[in-house]
Design an enzyme around this catalytic site. Structure first.
Site, mmCIF file in Angstrom:
data_model
loop_
_atom_site.group_PDB
_atom_site.id
_atom_site.type_symbol
_atom_site.label_atom_id
_atom_site.label_comp_id
_atom_site.label_asym_id
_atom_site.label_seq_id
_atom_site.Cartn_x
_atom_site.Cartn_y
_atom_site.Cartn_z
ATOM 1 N N CYS A 146 0.827 -1.307 0.168
ATOM 2 C CA CYS A 146 0.067 -0.190 0.142
ATOM 3 C C CYS A 146 0.717 1.309 0.199
ATOM 4 O O CYS A 146 0.540 2.168 -0.696
ATOM 5 C CB CYS A 146 -1.058 0.044 1.148
ATOM 6 S SG CYS A 146 -1.859 -1.420 1.593
ATOM 7 N N CYS A 181 -19.525 40.715 5.967
ATOM 8 C CA CYS A 181 -19.689 40.861 4.800
ATOM 9 C C CYS A 181 -18.727 39.948 4.047
ATOM 10 O O CYS A 181 -18.169 39.029 4.377
ATOM 11 C CB CYS A 181 -18.996 42.017 4.304
ATOM 12 S SG CYS A 181 -17.228 42.280 4.728
ATOM 13 N N CYS A 240 -15.044 39.809 3.878
ATOM 14 C CA CYS A 240 -14.381 39.243 5.098
ATOM 15 C C CYS A 240 -14.303 37.774 5.235
ATOM 16 O O CYS A 240 -13.136 37.451 5.399
ATOM 17 C CB CYS A 240 -15.409 39.545 6.486
ATOM 18 S SG CYS A 240 -16.085 41.065 6.531
ATOM 19 N N ASP A 252 -27.520 -18.288 19.180
ATOM 20 C CA ASP A 252 -26.587 -19.106 18.283
ATOM 21 C C ASP A 252 -25.851 -19.776 19.526
ATOM 22 O O ASP A 252 -25.581 -19.005 20.573
ATOM 23 C CB ASP A 252 -25.684 -18.041 17.760
ATOM 24 C CG ASP A 252 -24.627 -19.015 16.848
ATOM 25 O OD1 ASP A 252 -24.735 -19.793 16.378
ATOM 26 O OD2 ASP A 252 -23.281 -18.161 17.306
ATOM 27 N N ASP A 299 -23.465 -13.004 17.546
ATOM 28 C CA ASP A 299 -22.427 -12.065 17.337
ATOM 29 C C ASP A 299 -22.650 -11.257 16.098
ATOM 30 O O ASP A 299 -23.317 -11.791 15.098
ATOM 31 C CB ASP A 299 -21.091 -12.678 17.299
ATOM 32 C CG ASP A 299 -20.650 -13.327 16.143
ATOM 33 O OD1 ASP A 299 -20.785 -12.939 15.044
ATOM 34 O OD2 ASP A 299 -20.210 -14.320 16.189
#
Lengths: 877, 124
Positions: A83, A148, A151, A564, A763
């Protein structure tokens, strides 16, 4: 200080990334990349290095080096060294980049570039384009007095000229600058300085928590003002009450004078009660009508009638009516409703207490180690990859993994688990938890809005903002409520005026006012949201995160809870318990072959076998032709022997003669163990049995669920016998065995088709499809990795008692909502007709508007208070 | 007798007027202003209601609504976009920004915490 000859940077000897020797001399480099380049052609760099150092001839290069700038960019999302290569390549392709090196280990890119030709922003977008992220920080800076458009530009320019600022957008409407910057390059004060250099003042940069505080201060101020008004109203009300009640003896005659009463009532009407007029008018011009409208119109009617009676009594006497004043009605109503508002404001403030508590958990500073130095920095500036030092008694600032040291950590504020957890190198730590005993260093993994705490806060906020289906009717009604009440009041007036007894005008007026005043849309509107706010907040305190009102509502209707088995009912870390050999194989053979075969598997049973083998110092050779047969077992070639490891079905499929192994296996299965047959070269070699131990509270949790009237079902890939044995141990009603992972969804669907309302507990990762299919998906023990997507309820702790707690809480919250709604509907549907005088023809009962106002004031308070009772709710589990 | 007729007629007219005004009168719509990077921005003042209370935006572009709450009345202390799961406190006399991207065209109501004050977001 030596100079890196490749890029020209100065490098401290102790901190150099690389040192190369050439012709007896040492050269130091800022990065491995420079070192590599140097090693390839050292002469070239030495020559030019001498040139620039001695400042002869090549002045152009010298100036060029001086013009170059260097920037360090923290990079997120790199998983491998390649990478780093990818990013480096894409950076080097950019115009103006002189040198780029990306270090995978430190997750940093270092660039030297020509600021005339390239900007940091280009690098960031290039990195993002190649699929990685740059660790920039965002901050919103409130600025005073931007008025403004020019600015705006001035400030944006100044910000962008600041080193490390990558993006700056100034918003005129919000008076805020949104600044994206590299915390590695700049600090918050520099951002502030840049803005102030343009002549504008930066207001204190607020954190989320402070914003909450500002609001609270505002509320408190309001509350005090309200209290003052209430007290004034109270005193005057008592005076007017004395003057208006003819049955009270000893009141001086002057006190009963209409003019005196009028003078007393006027400040109450227009000062104490001013907020009702203001609110009503504000709503009116928006074509809305609310509680303020009702009170303003109701009290004004009583007040104006009395004023006319005071000033022009002849108008009444001419019509045959005795002129009377109702200043007591208007003032007492206003005072009572203010009292109700006071109580309500106090109660409502408490409903968001849970969120405030969570926000207060965030550490404010972190002690990071950068370039070998410890520095205290605001927690917002901590980057992924920073090494953070935590001393005993301190709050851990962000999420990460311990790199050095050990300690025990109090995680109760996040998980609800009261016992401190021992942590050492390689363990995860959660931001906002408290370090108890030791000092340790950890690497920041999640910062900012990715931390567990930030996610929990977001989740709870979202949940509190969500609506429950039960609320729909109340919402529809409250939208039409006030105009309808006004219509009913007018109709009441007409009916009493046309058909009522004498004096018809008085009856019509008083009943008109009573209807206006008794109607309470607030109770309807507050019934559900306050209960959801308190309920979800209460859950969060105990590590039970509920996604929203809808999940809460479904959870209380559940009939069946599906568990589960592995990792939910059991610890999910099985161990080898028995090895039975046959056909002249030794137990060691079986373990060895089984372990070799499982070496390539990620199945927890396989891991248990491998763990056992390594524990016995058995050397494992690599399996060839590994093949996993989902839900059945595996096969592999080990040292040229065909090894099959799996269940009975697999052995039958492969036509392997099992002999008496089958009965032995049965005995093991009856004990709740998972026996796996091992066959070597087509002959049965034996059985290896693995058992997964139950979690401590599984049995108790199932028992509690039974007490709540719920059916418990277990799903497992095990054979029926193992499943039965475990089910018996835990007290599960029904065990569905030999369920392949992909069949979990089907089992849930099948239960649903039988009319059951099903919660699936598993899970959040492997069971995601089943969790999504279930009416309520409960993700358990996902720890800091809050896997919210598929689940409706997330339990931070792995303990199954959380399931019981979640269901108990949902039942209690829904009960509270129902009580609230019943009360609100009942109150209004009964109260309004009584106020209109429906009982008068039968029992001669009329509702005094003052009583109506008292009822109204306390009906919304009672709804909020009822919701607040949830805070005291104790989990049975 | 005349008084009764007059009161009855006036009363009925008043009821009709009240219901027309609150339920059926037309409201003015405001189209959100398109700003940098495709953000559609609009400022809404919160005072007894929302001004403007009908906001027209385009789908699939981020919407930024800056709510300025110009009062302390508790009724308006929260803004709710139920369809987008947004519920945010609006501190008084401050601008609170809400950002989201509507994906489906249609009409979405936004309300105060109790659903009494209403505004409409029209996604085209």
């Amino acid at each position: 200080m030596p100079r890196d000859l490749v890029c020209g940077m100065e490098v401290k000897k102790g901190e150099a990334a690389g040192v190369s020797g050439y012709k007896g001399k040492k050269y130091y480099f800022c990065s491995k990349n420079c070192q590599e380049k140097f090693d390839q052609a050292p002469e070239k760099y030495i020559q030019s290095g001498i040139d620039s150092k001695t400042k002869v001839k090549d002045t152009s290069r010298e100036t060029k080096v001086e013009q170059l700038e260097r920037v360090d960019l923290p990079i997120g999302g790199m998983t491998c060294a390649s990478c780093a290569q990818t990013i480096q390549k894409s950076l080097l392709e950019l115009k103006g980049v002189n040198k780029a090196s990306v270090n995978f280990a430190t997750s940093r890119a270092t660039l030297t570039y020509d600021p005339q030709q390239a900007e940091v922003e280009n690098f960031i977008s290039a990195i993002r384009k190649s699929g990685y992220d740059v660790g920039t920080a965002f901050i919103e800076v409130p600025i005073q007095g931007i008025d403004c458009a020019s600015c705006v530009q001035k400030i944006e320019k100044a910000l962008l000229a600041t080193k490390g600022v990558t993006q700056a957008v100034v918003n005129l409407a919000t008076q805020k600058a949104k600044v994206e910057y590299l915390p590695s390059e700049t600090r918050l004060d520099e951002v502030k300085d840049a803005i102030e250099s343009t002549g504008y003042k930066v207001m204190e940069i607020p954190t989320e928590e402070q914003v909450e505080d500002v609001e609270r201060v505002q509320r408190e101020k309001e509350y005090k003002k309200l209290k003052k008004k209430f007290l004034v109203g109270l005193v005057i009300s008592v005076l007017i009450f004395l003057g208006s009640s003819e049955w009270i003896p000893g009141v001086p005659e002057i006190w009963r004078n209409f003019l005196v009463l009028w003078i007393l009532a006027t400040p109450v009407q227009f000062w104490v009660g001013w907020q009702f007029y203001r609110g009503a008018w504000g709503a009116f011009i928006h074509r809305n009508a609310d509680m303020n409208t009702l009170i303003a119109v109701g009290t004004s009617a009583a007040y104006l009638y009395s004023v006319v009676a005071t000033l022009l009594p002849a108008l009444f006497t001419r019509g045959g009516i005795e002129p009377k004043v109702y200043f007591d009605t208007s003032t007492i109503i206003i005072t009572l409703i203010l009292l109700g508002k006071l109580l309500e404001a106090r109660a409502k403030g408490q409903t968001s207490e849970a969120i405030r508590k969570l926000m207060g958990l965030q550490a404010k500073t972190a002690r990071v180690i950068r370039e070998g130095k410890e520095t205290d920095i605001p927690v917002e500036e901590v980057l992924v990859g920073d090494v953070v030092l935590v001393r005993p008694g301190e709050r851990i600032p962000v999420d990460g993994i311990i790199k050095e040291g050990k300690s025990s950590v109090d995680e109760s504020m996040i998980t609800g688990e009261s016992i401190p957890v021992e942590k050492s190198e390689g363990d995860e730590v959660i931001g906002a938890t408290i370090n108890k005993t030791g000092t340790f260093k950890f690497e920041a993994i999640k910062v900012g809005k990715d931390t567990a705490l930030a996610q929990i806060i977001k989740l709870v906020q979202d949940a509190q903002g969500s609506k429950a289906p039960i609320q729909r009717l109340a919402d529809v009604i409250s939208g039409y409520f006030v105009p309808i009440v006004i219509s009913i009041s007018i109709a009441t007036f007409i009916i009493w005026f046309d058909f009522g007894p004498n004096p018809a005008l008085t009856f019509a007026l008083l009943n008109f006012v009573a209807v206006m005043i008794i109607a309470c849309p607030c109770a309807l509107g507050l019934a559900t949201p306050t209960a959801i706010m308190v309920g979800t907040g209460k859950g969060a305190e105990h590590g039970v995160l509920i996604k929203g009102g809808e999940s809460l509502e479904t959870a209380h209707k559940l009939t069946t809870i599906v568990f589960d088995k592995t990792g939910t009912l059991t610890k999910g870390q099985p161990e080898v318990t028995d090895i039975i050999s046959a056909n002249n194989f030794t137990p060691k053979d079986i373990l060895e072959y089984a372990a070799c075969a499982e070496k390539g598997s990620e199945h927890p049973l396989g891991e248990a076998i491998v763990k056992k083998a390594t524990g016995e110092n058995i050397e494992l050779s690599d399996p060839k032709d590994f093949n996993a047969i989902a839900g059945h077992g595996i096969e592999a070639n080990i040292n040229k022997r065909e090894v099959i490891l799996g269940n009975l079905k697999l052995m039958h499929d492969r036509k392997i003669e099992l002999g008496d192994l089958e009965s032995k296996s049965e005995r093991l299965a009856n004990d709740g163990k998972t026996p796996m047959y091992v066959s070597i070269d087509g002959r049965a070699a034996g059985i290896i049995a693995v058992a997964d131990t139950l979690k401590q509270n599984s049995r108790k949790a199932v028992e509690d669920l039974h007490k709540l009237g719920l059916e418990a079902v277990m799903l497992t890939g095990d054979n029926p016998r193992t499943a039965e044995a475990i089910a018996k141990k835990v007290g599960i009603d029904k065990a569905l065995s030999e369920v392949l992972p992909e069949d979990k969804v089907r089992e849930v669907k099948r239960l649903q088709s039988k009319g059951k309302v099903v919660a699936m507990v598993g899970d959040g990762i492997n069971d995601a499809p089943a969790l999504a299919q279930a009416d309520v998906g409960i993700a358990i023990g996902t720890g800091t990795d809050v896997a919210m997507e598929a689940s409706d309820i997330t339990l931070i702790k792995g303990d199954l008692q959380g399931v019981v707690a979640a269901i108990e809480l949902s039942k209690r919250t829904i009960k509270t909502i129902k009580q609230n709604l019943f009360w609100a509907f009942f109150y209004n549907t009964v109260g309004i007709p009584i106020a209109a005088g429906i009982l008068y023809p039968f029992f001669a009962i009329l509702l005094n508007p003052i009583i109506a106002s008292a009822a109204m004031a306390f009906s919304s308070v009672s709804v909020v208070s009822n919701s607040l009772r949830l805070r005291r709710f104790r989990f049975k589990s | 007798m005349e008084a009764k007729i007059v009161i009855t007629i006036l009363g009925i007219l008043l009821i009709i007027l009240v219901n027309w005004y609150f339920f059926f009168s037309k409201r003015k719509a405001t189209v959100a202003e398109l700003k940098e990077r495709g953000i559609q921005e609009v400022k809404v003042t919160v005072k007894g209601g929302y001004t403007p209370d009908v906001i027209v935006v385009k789908k699939n572009l981020p919407v930024r609504i800056n709510f300025y709450r110009d009062e302390t009345a508790e009724c308006s202390d929260t803004i709710v976009f139920g369809d987008f799961n947004i519920r945010k406190p609006l501190p008084a006399f401050k601008i609170t920004t809400i950002e989201f991207t509507p994906e489906k065209p249609g009409e979405y109501t936004f309300t105060c915490g109790m659903g009494m004050m209403k505004g409409k977001l029209v996604v085209e």
